[in-house]
Design an enzyme around this catalytic site. Structure first.
Site, PDB file in Angstrom:
ATOM      1  N   HIS A  76       1.194  -1.210   0.317  1.00 43.81           N
ATOM      2  CA  HIS A  76      -0.190   0.250  -0.142  1.00 43.81           C
ATOM      3  C   HIS A  76       1.260   0.656   0.010  1.00 43.81           C
ATOM      4  CE1 HIS A  76      -2.425   2.636   2.602  1.00 43.81           C
ATOM      5  NE2 HIS A  76      -3.575   2.864   0.851  1.00 43.81           N
ATOM      6  N   GLU A  79       1.121   2.540  -3.340  1.00 41.53           N
ATOM      7  CA  GLU A  79       0.291   3.204  -4.421  1.00 41.53           C
ATOM      8  C   GLU A  79       0.988   4.625  -3.940  1.00 41.53           C
ATOM      9  OE1 GLU A  79      -3.990   3.900  -3.406  1.00 41.53           O
ATOM     10  OE2 GLU A  79      -3.543   1.393  -3.138  1.00 41.53           O
ATOM     11  N   HIS A  80       1.314   5.032  -3.024  1.00 41.30           N
ATOM     12  CA  HIS A  80       0.830   5.936  -2.557  1.00 41.30           C
ATOM     13  C   HIS A  80       2.585   7.000  -3.485  1.00 41.30           C
ATOM     14  CE1 HIS A  80      -2.203   6.731   0.457  1.00 41.30           C
ATOM     15  NE2 HIS A  80      -2.210   5.788   0.252  1.00 41.30           N
ATOM     16  N   GLU A 156      -5.045   8.272   6.951  1.00 42.49           N
ATOM     17  CA  GLU A 156      -5.646   7.096   6.155  1.00 42.49           C
ATOM     18  C   GLU A 156      -6.231   5.870   7.478  1.00 42.49           C
ATOM     19  OE1 GLU A 156      -6.330   4.295   1.636  1.00 42.49           O
ATOM     20  OE2 GLU A 156      -4.144   5.555   2.549  1.00 42.49           O
TER      21      GLU A 156
END
Length: 452
Positions: A76, A79-80, A156
């Site tokens: 993840h 992904e950023h 998040e």
């Protein structure tokens, strides 16, 4: 051609000599084609005549389940970070490239894959391919950007933690799947995100973002051979070594594993006005032949306003606002659940009703009218869902990575319509007999039993 198996190997001896395989085609010019380029890069496209837009996705068959110890949260994180700059582009350059043509770009991390995707005008597809290829192959993973994004990801996670429905689903999956890597949260835990160093994220990136793991899917107004040329040109310009003798990585083993989760009641304390309840169990895998039966079962039990759960718990009794059933399936494991949100005083009653509806389906089966309604609901939803290029692009990615089987719309509808009432009842019996996990999130002590 209704159904095509997608092999890992295909003839592709170079840019000029690339040979595509026609997977599916119609008289109006719509066609699904597949090529394996040098380096083992797989490209699948679906031409949609008359479309002025196109969707493109760069898929890597790596998800949160593939993270080594000390790398949890890295998938993840990437992904950023891939949007934060490459050797050729800054983060602003990447964002501006899509904004200035009215396009959209984003990414999604899952438990078994990661996808970077965009939707643009057909004339801007070469730009989208070039930009996303640059991101996937040449991310800088700048230390300062990583530290800044670490805080963003923690925010998040905190946002998700403030949503009791998200908490209920996350805790339910952890309880059902136990120590299996699929039980870990996709985004990582706050502790893992705080601890993972750049070196671990970089190692995860270098190990998994390689030509033989890459699948590129596109749908809309496009030409397959042109897409292959553009992809190969972009990857070559990025410096990737594209050896013609390298084959794509093997798909995940479809053999189901023994799940050792923790059945029983799990209470998570949250000071909220509404309790969130999930009742469920381990279920079938992504390639199980009964996956169409599971879709029909979900439609009957909790798939809409006429479903059994909605009618019994909301319409007849007024106990909830939202209730539904769901299932998720992966290469070697899966789970099934029943959800409801209600006032804290009604939790015990609602748990009983959720369980009772599953047991009624297992014991009493399905009427012919109920089955036909569910089949119509599913078939209509599938056809309507395939009217945009993004859905078709995603379908190609899942077909390649998960099952190695491509079904055209008619074959998919045929498999749905072949499901029988007996098959639905048999699967319901299996689910009703499985070790049951109950997760409740609300203003309760962890020792609360709800009279169960």
């Amino acid at each position: 051609m209704a159904m095509t198996l997608l092999p890992l190997h295909s003839a592709a001896d170079g840019l000029a000599e690339n040979t595509s395989t026609l997977i599916s085609g119609t008289a109006d010019g719509a066609a699904v084609r597949r090529s394996v380029l040098p380096g083992g890069v797989r490209v699948l496209t679906e031409a949609m005549p008359g479309q002025r837009s196109a969707s493109i996705g760069f898929w890597v068959g790596v998800g949160s389940r593939d993270e080594a110890e000390g790398q949890h949260g890295s998938t993840h994180f990437l992904e950023h970070l891939l949007f934060k700059g490459t050797r050729r582009r800054t983060a602003l350059d990447i964002a501006s490239a899509f904004d200035e043509v009215g396009g959209e770009s984003n990414a999604a991390t899952a438990k078994e894959s990661t996808c970077y995707y965009a939707r643009v005008l057909d004339t801007d597809l070469p730009m989208a391919i070039d930009v996303i290829a640059d991101m996937v192959t040449s991310a800088v993973i700048d230390p300062a950007e990583l530290e800044q994004e670490r805080d963003v990801i923690l925010e998040e996670i905190a946002m998700d933690g403030d949503d009791p429905t998200d908490v209920a689903h996350e805790k339910f999956v952890q309880a059902v799947l136990g120590s299996h890597a699929l039980g870990r949260p996709i985004g990582g835990t706050p502790e893992a995100i705080k601890a993972v160093p750049r070196a671990s994220v970089w190692e995860h990136y270098q190990k998994h973002y390689r030509p033989e793991t890459l699948v590129i899917t596109a749908a809309g107004g496009l030409d397959h051979e042109q897409v292959c040329r553009q992809v190969l040109s972009a990857l070559t310009a990025a410096g990737w070594s594209l050896d013609a003798d390298v084959a794509p990585v093997a798909r995940r083993s479809p053999a189901a594993v023994q799940i050792t989760g923790t059945a029983g009641l799990h209470v998570v304390t949250r000071q909220v006005e509404q309790a969130n309840i999930i009742v469920g169990c381990p279920a079938i895998t992504a390639t199980d032949g009964r996956r169409y039966v599971m879709s029909v079962l979900n439609a009957i039990l909790g798939g809409g306003m006429s479903s059994r759960l909605f009618q019994e718990i909301r319409e007849k009794r007024g106990l909830v606002y939202s209730t539904y059933s769901f299932s998720s399936a992966y290469a070697d494991a899966g789970y099934f659940g029943l959800y409801a949100g209600c006032s804290p005083q009604k939790v015990g009653q609602v748990i009983g009703l959720l369980t009772a509806e599953l047991e009624k389906l297992a014991g009493g089966g399905v009427s012919a009218g109920e089955l036909e309604k569910a089949l119509g609901q599913l078939c209509g939803g599938i056809v309507l869902g395939m009217e945009d290029s993004g859905s078709r692009m995603s379908r190609l990615g899942r077909s390649e990575l998960v099952s190695g089987e491509f079904l055209d719309i008619d074959e998919t509808l045929g498999r749905i319509r072949s499901v029988t009432a007996t098959q639905v009842q048999e699967l319901a019996r299996e689910l009703a007999a499985a070790p049951r996990t109950i997760t409740v999130v609300g203003p309760f002590a962890e020792t609360e039993t709800f009279g169960l």
